[in-house]
Design an enzyme around this catalytic site. Structure first.
Site, short mmCIF file in Angstrom:
data_model
loop_
_atom_site.label_atom_id
_atom_site.label_comp_id
_atom_site.label_asym_id
_atom_site.label_seq_id
_atom_site.Cartn_x
_atom_site.Cartn_y
_atom_site.Cartn_z
N ASP A 1 1.48 4.89 2.46
CA ASP A 1 1.08 5.32 3.66
C ASP A 1 1.28 6.70 3.85
OD1 ASP A 1 0.55 2.70 5.09
OD2 ASP A 1 2.43 2.42 4.47
N ASP B 1 0.70 -1.11 -0.09
CA ASP B 1 0.17 0.11 -0.04
C ASP B 1 0.89 1.21 -0.09
OD1 ASP B 1 1.16 0.46 2.54
OD2 ASP B 1 -0.70 0.30 3.51
N ASP C 1 -3.27 4.64 2.84
CA ASP C 1 -3.72 4.93 4.16
C ASP C 1 -3.39 6.30 4.44
OD1 ASP C 1 -4.44 2.20 4.82
OD2 ASP C 1 -2.56 1.67 5.60
N1 CTP Z 1 0.71 0.82 11.26
C1 CTP Z 1 -0.02 1.36 12.31
N2 CTP Z 1 -1.51 1.09 12.54
C2 CTP Z 1 -1.98 0.31 11.62
C3 CTP Z 1 -1.36 -0.13 10.39
C4 CTP Z 1 -0.10 0.36 10.38
O1 CTP Z 1 0.48 1.96 13.41
N3 CTP Z 1 -3.34 0.15 12.02
C5 CTP Z 1 2.02 0.95 11.24
C6 CTP Z 1 2.73 -0.23 11.24
O2 CTP Z 1 3.32 -0.53 12.25
C7 CTP Z 1 3.89 0.27 10.14
C8 CTP Z 1 3.35 1.38 9.26
O3 CTP Z 1 2.33 1.77 9.91
O4 CTP Z 1 5.14 0.73 10.88
C9 CTP Z 1 3.09 0.83 7.97
O5 CTP Z 1 2.47 -0.27 8.04
P1 CTP Z 1 2.06 -1.20 6.75
O6 CTP Z 1 1.60 -0.31 5.59
O7 CTP Z 1 1.14 -2.36 7.24
O8 CTP Z 1 3.43 -1.77 6.23
P2 CTP Z 1 4.66 -1.09 5.41
O9 CTP Z 1 5.89 -1.42 6.25
O10 CTP Z 1 4.36 -0.05 4.86
O11 CTP Z 1 4.81 -2.42 4.42
P3 CTP Z 1 4.15 -2.44 2.95
O12 CTP Z 1 5.28 -1.82 1.94
O13 CTP Z 1 3.88 -3.84 2.42
O14 CTP Z 1 3.03 -1.57 3.01
MN MN Z 2 -0.42 0.75 5.68
MN MN Z 3 2.82 0.33 3.84
#
Ligand code: CTP
Ligand code: MN
Ligand code: MN
Length: 494
Positions: free
Chosen positions: A325, A323, A418
């Site tokens: 963020d 995703d 997000d």
């Molecule tokens: N996070 C959070 N609360 C959530 C979802 C995520 O605090 N409800 C934090 C996670 O701990 C992480 C960051 O947001 O540090 C990013 O989460 P995520 O997008 O799930 O993972 P990524 O590390 O960005 O991996 P990816 O590249 O696959 O998206």
């Molecule tokens: Mn995320």
């Molecule tokens: Mn992410």
């Protein structure tokens, strides 16, 4: 008296040394990645042509033959056998040398094309490496040399998570993370002696992979119907382990099973099933940049002076993600309140959203108190969304390509995004909390609690010794409060 069978085998082996035609060439065939039956066949073939084939590896061997192994793999195997003391004249050869020799009916001259390339080891002293035990005390780059081990341990971690065994899952994740922080490839178990977090089970798996190239437990997990179904079902946006497990027990295996059986789905899961194929495809850095531009435009259109940061994996330097963020704030505290709703309106009017679920800010320092929250979820105003991203001309591919892959024909794709809004005074904590990785975050909170008697969340840091909140404007200050060396985002890939 020796039983007949054993006597027979003993005779063939000892006789071979004397009777073979080419006694200067003593061959050992590596079973690793070849399998016992093929190895047995090759041994019989070679012996029938007068070649000397050794049953066991020893210093008497002059030629090691293997199939589908890299030179580094074979060298690692040898180091394990001989404690790193192999003769420099030993030939490490690909099966091609063996096949040519069989055809020629004699050992052909070894040429460069037959030799397996062994990369020099980084340096002898670095072989035994010590390491801090919390992931937040270490630097973990994105790229490392032990993918062949970490990928296996992460399968077991994922499987434990599917079985709702969190402790076991974290243990495997921690073990994998230690190997990610090593500056060199692991060749032998000896090198792991001084490393933390490597439990008995993880060590067993690592040993098997170093010796045989694969772990039976990992491979059977990977192939198991249960693992594959849980992976497919939890891969649907809006579906957690609990729901997936219930569906699994009802005999459902995939998103299409859900559609066919008409399972009741909530709004998130409906979107998850509808956009399943797109959401399975990794989001590229280029796509993240296009989305960044859109989010910037949206935010600035509704609130001047707002600040936007790309978070998560892309901030840590990843090339792809599941995703994108974003963390948004405004220097004048209070201005950020209700910002998400305005951003969403702007995006919806432009037809850029396929799905969104917004939650309001529910964090109140006085009400929430310093106790560690029951869940690690933060309470910021935020939105879990799915963007409708127009494809660029290049990414839609040629006409020919488009006719092959149905889902590539569309002029847009779905992307998970997000959006999180933080009050300015919590921005440093939110930044730290949304940079990840998930294990790095987990370890930061564990370090704070166990080692410093503090409580860390994405909102605040509470010091239980002094019974007060510690305010910070930068991540560096938070690391300093915690008594940790600052680790930049690109080295938080724990
Ligand atoms: N996070 C959070 N609360 C959530 C979802 C995520 O605090 N409800 C934090 C996670 O701990 C992480 C960051 O947001 O540090 C990013 O989460 P995520 O997008 O799930 O993972 P990524 O590390 O960005 O991996 P990816 O590249 O696959 O998206
Ligand atoms: Mn995320
Ligand atoms: Mn992410």
């Amino acid at each position: 008296m020796i039983p007949l069978k054993r006597r027979k085998i003993t005779r063939t082996e000892s006789n071979q040394d004397e009777t073979c035609t080419f006694s200067h060439v003593s061959i050992f065939i590596l079973e690793r990645k070849m399998g016992a039956s093929r190895r047995a066949f090759l041994k019989r073939l070679a012996r029938s042509k007068g070649f000397l084939i050794k049953e066991k590896y020893s210093s008497a061997v002059t030629h090691v033959v293997s199939e589908n192994n890299s030179g580094d793999d074979v060298q690692a195997w040898l180091d394990n056998q001989s404690g790193g003391d192999t003769s420099t004249s030993l030939q490490l050869l690909d099966i091609s040398w063996f096949t040519e020799s069989m055809e020629a009916g004699r050992p052909v001259t070894v040429q460069d094309k037959h030799r397996l390339k062994v990369n020099p080891k980084p340096n002898g002293d670095a072989k035994v490496f010590t390491m801090k035990s919390y992931a937040c005390q270490r630097r973990t780059p994105l790229k490392h040399q032990n993918v062949f081990l970490t990928e296996a341990l992460e399968i077991l971690a994922e499987n434990a998570e599917f079985s709702k065994n969190e402790g076991r899952s974290v243990a495997f994740t921690r073990a994998a993370s230690v190997l990610k922080a090593l500056p060199h490839r692991v060749y032998s178990m000896d090198e792991l002696k001084c490393l933390p977090c490597l439990g008995e089970h993880s060590q067993r798996v690592i040993k098997e992979i170093l010796e045989d190239g694969t772990s039976r437990e990992v491979e059977s997990t990977r192939q198991s119907e249960q693992f594959q179904a849980m992976k497919a079902l939890t891969g649907i946006f809006g579906v957690g382990v609990r729901t997936a497990d219930r569906w699994l027990r009802e005999g459902l295996r995939s998103p299409s099973d859900l559609i066919q059986t008409g399972q009741p789905l909530n709004r998130a899961q409906q979107a998850g099933v509808q956009y399943y194929n797109d959401l399975q495809k990794p989001v590229t850095k280029a796509e993240a940049e296009v989305i960044s531009d859109i989010v910037q435009e949206a935010v600035h259109a509704v609130l001047l002076g707002a600040e936007i940061q790309l978070m998560g994996g892309f901030k840590r330097g990843k090339d792809v993600g599941h995703d994108v963020d974003f963390l948004i704030t405004h220097p004048e505290e209070g201005k950020e309140e209700g910002l998400i709703a305005k951003i969403i309106n702007w995006l919806e009017e432009k037809g850029l959203l396929l799905y969104q679920q917004t939650s309001r800010n529910s964090y109140l320092e006085k009400m929430d108190g310093p106790a560690r929250p029951r869940s690690n979820m933060d309470r910021f105003e935020k939105c879990f969304s799915i963007f409708k991203l127009q494809r660029s001309a290049e990414s839609t591919g040629s006409e020919a390509e488009r006719s092959v892959n149905q889902s590539e024909t569309s002029s847009w794709r779905a992307v998970r995004v997000d959006l999180v809004v933080s009050p300015y005074s919590q921005f440093a904590f939110a930044t730290l909390g949304w940079t990840g990785s998930k294990l790095f975050e987990r370890e930061l909170r564990r370090w704070a609690g166990q080692e410093k008697h503090m409580s860390l969340s994405s909102h605040a840091l509470y010091d239980s010794n002094q019974k007060c909140y510690l305010r910070a404007q930068t991540e560096e200050e938070i690391f300093a409060y915690l008594g940790l060396e600052f680790i930049p985002p690109c080295e938080r890939n724990a």
